[in-house]
Scaffold this motif. Sequence first.
Motif, short mmCIF file in Angstrom:
data_model
loop_
_atom_site.label_atom_id
_atom_site.label_comp_id
_atom_site.label_asym_id
_atom_site.label_seq_id
_atom_site.Cartn_x
_atom_site.Cartn_y
_atom_site.Cartn_z
N PHE A 365 1.07 -1.65 -0.05
CA PHE A 365 -0.27 0.09 0.45
C PHE A 365 1.25 0.89 -0.74
N SER A 366 1.74 1.14 -1.18
CA SER A 366 2.41 2.51 -0.96
C SER A 366 1.43 4.06 -1.03
N ILE A 367 1.81 5.18 -0.61
CA ILE A 367 0.99 6.12 -0.98
C ILE A 367 1.26 6.97 -2.15
N GLU A 368 2.52 7.33 -2.15
CA GLU A 368 2.42 7.24 -3.97
C GLU A 368 1.33 6.51 -4.69
N GLU A 369 1.48 5.21 -4.74
CA GLU A 369 0.77 4.50 -6.09
C GLU A 369 -1.05 5.28 -5.80
N LYS A 370 -1.24 5.12 -4.40
CA LYS A 370 -2.78 5.24 -3.66
C LYS A 370 -3.31 6.88 -4.25
N GLU A 371 -2.23 7.72 -4.33
CA GLU A 371 -2.32 8.91 -4.79
C GLU A 371 -2.39 9.37 -5.51
N LYS A 372 -1.63 7.96 -6.81
CA LYS A 372 -1.90 8.24 -8.43
C LYS A 372 -3.16 7.80 -8.99
N GLU A 373 -3.51 6.52 -8.61
CA GLU A 373 -4.48 5.45 -8.51
C GLU A 373 -5.96 7.05 -8.09
N LEU A 374 -6.02 7.98 -7.16
CA LEU A 374 -7.29 8.62 -7.22
C LEU A 374 -6.81 9.43 -7.95
N ILE A 375 -5.77 10.53 -9.27
CA ILE A 375 -5.86 11.73 -9.68
C ILE A 375 -6.16 11.14 -11.13
N ILE A 376 -6.04 9.37 -11.43
CA ILE A 376 -6.36 9.11 -12.89
C ILE A 376 -8.00 8.83 -12.49
N LYS A 377 -8.38 8.47 -11.41
CA LYS A 377 -10.11 8.05 -10.59
C LYS A 377 -10.37 9.33 -11.56
N ALA A 378 -9.71 10.45 -10.49
CA ALA A 378 -10.44 12.08 -10.68
C ALA A 378 -11.05 12.62 -12.48
N LEU A 379 -9.41 12.14 -12.50
CA LEU A 379 -9.73 12.31 -14.38
C LEU A 379 -10.39 11.65 -15.52
N LYS A 381 -13.37 10.49 -13.94
CA LYS A 381 -14.67 10.76 -14.14
C LYS A 381 -14.47 12.13 -14.54
N ASN A 382 -14.02 13.60 -14.75
CA ASN A 382 -14.30 14.83 -15.64
C ASN A 382 -13.37 14.69 -16.68
N HIS A 383 -13.32 13.63 -17.39
CA HIS A 383 -13.27 12.87 -19.14
C HIS A 383 -11.50 14.00 -19.36
N GLY A 384 -10.84 14.09 -18.61
CA GLY A 384 -9.74 14.39 -18.63
C GLY A 384 -9.83 15.85 -18.74
N LYS A 385 -10.36 16.71 -18.21
CA LYS A 385 -10.73 18.29 -17.25
C LYS A 385 -10.05 18.28 -16.47
N ARG A 386 -9.08 18.80 -16.09
CA ARG A 386 -7.22 19.46 -15.16
C ARG A 386 -8.33 20.21 -14.35
N LYS A 387 -9.23 21.21 -14.82
CA LYS A 387 -9.63 21.56 -13.24
C LYS A 387 -10.20 21.49 -12.40
N MET A 388 -11.45 20.63 -13.46
CA MET A 388 -12.50 19.99 -12.91
C MET A 388 -12.28 18.77 -11.48
N TYR A 407 4.24 11.47 -11.66
CA TYR A 407 3.67 10.55 -11.86
C TYR A 407 3.78 9.90 -13.55
N ASN A 408 4.41 11.19 -14.21
CA ASN A 408 4.35 10.52 -15.72
C ASN A 408 2.83 9.95 -16.13
N ILE A 409 1.32 10.86 -15.87
CA ILE A 409 0.57 10.50 -16.58
C ILE A 409 -0.04 11.35 -17.48
N GLU A 410 -0.31 10.57 -18.36
CA GLU A 410 -0.74 11.04 -19.05
C GLU A 410 -2.17 10.63 -19.53
N ILE A 411 -2.88 12.35 -20.26
CA ILE A 411 -4.81 12.41 -20.67
C ILE A 411 -4.16 13.15 -21.24
#
Length: 411
Positions: A365-379, A381-388, A407-411
């Motif tokens: 249970f890495s904090i970084e992995e969980k943070e990355k997972e939440l960021i990806i889910k939020a993106l 959910k909002n269809h890639g809209k970073r502000k939302m 985290y080298n996340i591409e949107i």
Amino acid sequence: MEDLQAIKQRFEIIGTNEGLNRAIDIARQVAPTDLSVLITGESGVGKEIFPRIIHFFSSRKHSPYIAVNCGAIPEGTIDSELFGHEKGAFTGALSDRKGYFEVTDGGTIFLDEVGELPLSTQARLLRVLETGEFIRVGSSKVQKTNVRVIAATNLDIPQAVKNGKFREDLYYRLNTIPIYIPPLRERKEDIPLLFRKFAADFAEKYRMPAVRLTEEAIQLLEAYRWPGNIRQLKNITEQISIIEQERTVDASTLKKYLPAENTVLPVLTGNHDSSENSFASEREILYKILFDMKKDMNDLKQLVYGMIEKEDLSTVPTPPPTSLVIHHPYEQPQTDFSNKTVAKRSVISPEEQIQDTEALVEESFSIEEKEKELIIKALEKNHGKRKMAANDLGISERTLYRKLKEYNIEI
């Protein structure tokens, strides 16, 4: 000067709300002056329209106009973007570069999300507002600019001043003329009008009949709080226009497209001072999740330990050859399965089992992995809209931008 209705038609503003009309009227009256304007309101209310109104009706209308999203520019480059830099000022500065204040000399600059500016940049901005002077990054030469500054933010700036996140002198300098844009939940009479406008636009865009709402659906639309304001209403209208085959939408169908406001992200509960942030940082929410998971794991370990203590290991039947046999780390595995029982020394002690299990859980249970997972889910959910996505995560868009790169996340 044009009347209110003509301005709405020119800038495609939909609505008859009194608060909205007041904001347009202030923008129209302040336009001929060179006073600084601070536009406030929640995210998604359409703050970006009002600087264009002010610029259009000002004497600078034929000069440059530029809108800068301060929250989308990394902190390390914001000074260079606004004020320019000299060749060699930092790594990657291969040539001289003009900043936005130099490029828009004689025109208007709109600083969106001004509350996200670092304190050092706020000091530079204050100097421009007071003296019209700035210095490029890496230079000692003072330059002059004649720029009108219009700023906007969805933050509570007075509270940010109290927390030391925003300069008080800059706040009063920007807030010469305040304009407040009401949220959509305070403009209930405008919601059906906006829905019809968006439905007509998407019908033309996708070449299909426009969707319509029943009376019950309109009432549901007006009762919803719209945390994402006009931007959220537009997105939902587009979803319905594309997905629904039936062009008349009733309340039960509409309800499927209205997300529950309290299920975006888990939050900490308890008695908290409302004047303070609920989270010390964006990682605190992850700590909460991990602590809850660890507590559940400890409860599970206690249950397993109790079962092991009650179990008579001398009567445990021999597992079949295909089963997993756990051996002591210093024992050789037993290969004789003719015996009806498994020797106690071949089984790891409960304490060792629990200790090994805890180590495995903490490693997985890495904090970084969980943070990355939440960021990806939020993106997603909002269809890639970073502000939302940033609003859902409770962080600034600039922080989200930094996390995407980290985290080298591409949107």
